[in-house]
Design a protein around this motif. Structure first.
Motif, PDB file in Angstrom:
ATOM      1  N   THR A  42       4.500   8.615 -18.701  1.00  0.00           N
ATOM      2  CA  THR A  42       5.353   7.433 -18.619  1.00  0.00           C
ATOM      3  C   THR A  42       6.315   7.570 -17.444  1.00  0.00           C
ATOM      4  O   THR A  42       6.972   8.600 -17.276  1.00  0.00           O
ATOM      5  CB  THR A  42       6.148   7.246 -19.924  1.00  0.00           C
ATOM      6  N   ASP A  53       8.759   0.374 -18.726  1.00  0.00           N
ATOM      7  CA  ASP A  53       8.161   1.668 -18.411  1.00  0.00           C
ATOM      8  C   ASP A  53       6.713   1.447 -17.956  1.00  0.00           C
ATOM      9  O   ASP A  53       6.023   0.533 -18.422  1.00  0.00           O
ATOM     10  CB  ASP A  53       8.163   2.575 -19.639  1.00  0.00           C
ATOM     11  N   ALA A  55       2.966   3.133 -17.664  1.00  0.00           N
ATOM     12  CA  ALA A  55       2.086   4.185 -18.172  1.00  0.00           C
ATOM     13  C   ALA A  55       0.936   4.389 -17.199  1.00  0.00           C
ATOM     14  O   ALA A  55       0.247   3.435 -16.837  1.00  0.00           O
ATOM     15  CB  ALA A  55       1.542   3.801 -19.547  1.00  0.00           C
ATOM     16  N   ASP A 253       0.426  -1.878 -14.782  1.00  0.00           N
ATOM     17  CA  ASP A 253       0.833  -0.472 -14.780  1.00  0.00           C
ATOM     18  C   ASP A 253       0.149   0.272 -13.633  1.00  0.00           C
ATOM     19  O   ASP A 253      -0.938   0.855 -13.793  1.00  0.00           O
ATOM     20  CB  ASP A 253       0.532   0.197 -16.114  1.00  0.00           C
TER      21      ASP A 253
END
Length: 476
Positions: A42, A53, A55, A253
């Motif tokens: 993370t 956040d 990942a 992400d």
């Protein structure tokens, strides 16, 4: 043009038969739930907005799959390409792994990644990519300047993958002799652009927009992650590119860190996050023939159909040696762009470049759109930036940027772009034409612009030019 559209539709049926050998790999990427239990790390990022956040996959304990185990040869492109395909398939089938490229120069054709796979280049390793367009067939689903189509495969390509990475201190190098003649834009190429735009406007299915034919000459991206989640690109060096260098399209992400890009050709942007969300670009070095970083969200009708904004994008601690803009927003922005933060980045070029080659940087932050785009731009921040000399401004906004499209096609649908919230602080530049130049639309003024502690030591033009701006503030 009608002939091109008809040919594309007819070719889509042949394409489905021709790509049969490639379907298992793409299907492996797209299988639902494959990456749910894969180890992840993370990344937490500070920003002047609520930044989620991020990942990304953690391959530190992954099993290695050396390409030499599968027959890679530094003297044989076909054997090396096959070995890389087999190593990727084996790593994927094992539930994940690192496809290891050892020291040496390894000639290859296109590389198609799969879920839970890290393409890892060891120190001293170079993947040398073919410049023969035929090697990049059959066509794959990709895009050209914000419009989806089937085109020559990107040199490195991932479609619908979870947990996918390119890492290591090695290099990815594109041979360019075969692509350079395509930099020119003769009439057949322009006709192809008109045909592609017309297909998007008419709602022709993407599978029928077959552009890897005839003299269309739509150059492929170097690296494209298309509809992927949990993407990591780390430590590699990239030299040369037929088109945009690193293109996360419709991804979520994404972390790109400590890469070095040197691509001096036509349309050689460094990184183009398009309709992607939760993206971090940090500690990178860009030496580009076009923009260093350009956030995008698709062109006109295609982007309105996909309806996916580029959102939550942070760029920090980067250096730019050459390039038109440090950060460009648009001009393909019809899906909307919001929450972008550029911090502690520095244009360090001297305007001469290595071996006398240089692209003078135009602006530090450039928002560009036109009356056809629609979409929106909001909440863009730039802080703690320095530059040597700019041909343009620290902040520039242009709402009539059409390039070659101005004469190619009329405005079928007029949609202006709301631009709201551009904030620049703590910037110091040695030389520039201006501090800020904003040309908004009378019907849709640019709103809420702030400049704080922005200094240009030597100006060659007016410090501030604003047309159709509401809520402009400059402090310091």
């Amino acid at each position: 043009m009608a002939d091109l559209i008809t040919a594309g539709r007819a070719m889509s049926r042949r394409h489905l038969l021709a790509v049969g050998g490639a379907l298992p790999l793409l299907g492996a990427c797209a299988r639902a739930g494959l990456g749910g239990g894969f180890p992840a790390q993370t990344v937490r990022v500070s920003a002047p907005f609520a930044m989620p956040d991020i990942a990304v996959p953690d391959f530190r304990g992954a099993r290695p799959f050396p390409i030499t185990t599968y027959g890679a040869s530094p003297d044989d492109q076909a054997r090396t390409s096959a070995a890389i395909r087999m190593a990727i398939a084996a790593a994927h089938d094992a539930g994940g792994g690192m496809v290891v490229v050892p020291q040496g120069v390894w000639p290859t054709g296109p590389i198609h990644l799969a879920s839970n796979v890290n393409l890892h280049l060891e120190r001293g390793a170079t993947l040398l990519f073919s410049d023969d367009p035929h090697d990049y067939l059959p066509a794959v689903q990709t895009s050209w300047e914000g419009i989806e189509c089937f085109n020559y495969s990107p040199l490195v390509y991932a479609f619908g993958c979870d947990n996918v990475a390119i890492t290591g201190p090695g290099a990815l190098v594109s041979k360019l002799d075969g692509w350079k003649p395509w930099y020119a834009r003769p009439k057949p190429h322009m006709d192809a652009l008109i045909a592609l735009y017309t297909m998007a406007r008419q709602g022709v299915p993407v599978a029928e927009r077959q552009m890897a034919v005839g003299q269309n000459n739509l150059r492929p991206h170097f690296i494209q992650f298309n509809r992927c989640t949990r993407v990591l690109v780390e430590d590699v060096t990239i030299h040369g590119s037929p088109f945009w260098t690193l293109h996360p399209l419709l991804c979520r992400d994404v972390v790109i860190r400590r890469i070095k890009v040197r691509a001096h050709g036509h349309n050689n942007d460094g990184v183009d996050p398009e309709m992607s969300q939760n993206v971090l670009i940090e500690d990178c070095e860009f030496d580009q023939g076009d923009d260093a970083i350009s956030v995008k969200s698709g062109r006109d009708m295609d982007a309105w159909r996909l309806a996916t904004p580029a959102r939550n994008i942070v760029v920090r601690n980067c250096r730019i040696l050459n390039g038109h803009q440090l950060m460009a927003v648009g001009s393909e922005l019809s899906g909307g762009i919001e929450n972008v933060f550029v911090d502690n980045c520095h244009f360090i070029g001297d305007g001469k470049g290595a071996d006398g080659w240089a692209v003078p940087i135009d602006n530090l932050l450039f928002v560009k759109t036109n009356e056809r785009r629609g979409g929106h731009v909001r909440n863009i921040h730039m802080t703690n930036v320095t530059a040597t000399r700019l041909r343009g401004s620290v902040l520039a906004v242009e709402t009539d940027v059409l390039y070659q499209w101005r004469t190619l096609l009329p405005t079928y649908v007029r949609r202006l772009t709301p631009i709201d919230g551009l904030h620049v602080a703590n910037v110091r530049v040695a030389e520039a034409k201006s501090v800020c130049t904003i040309r908004g639309e009378r019907e849709q003024p640019v709103r809420n612009v702030s400049l704080r502690n922005v200094t240009v030591e030597q100006l060659s033009g007016p410090a501030i030019t604003t047309d159709n701006v509401e809520g402009f503030r400059r402090d310091g």
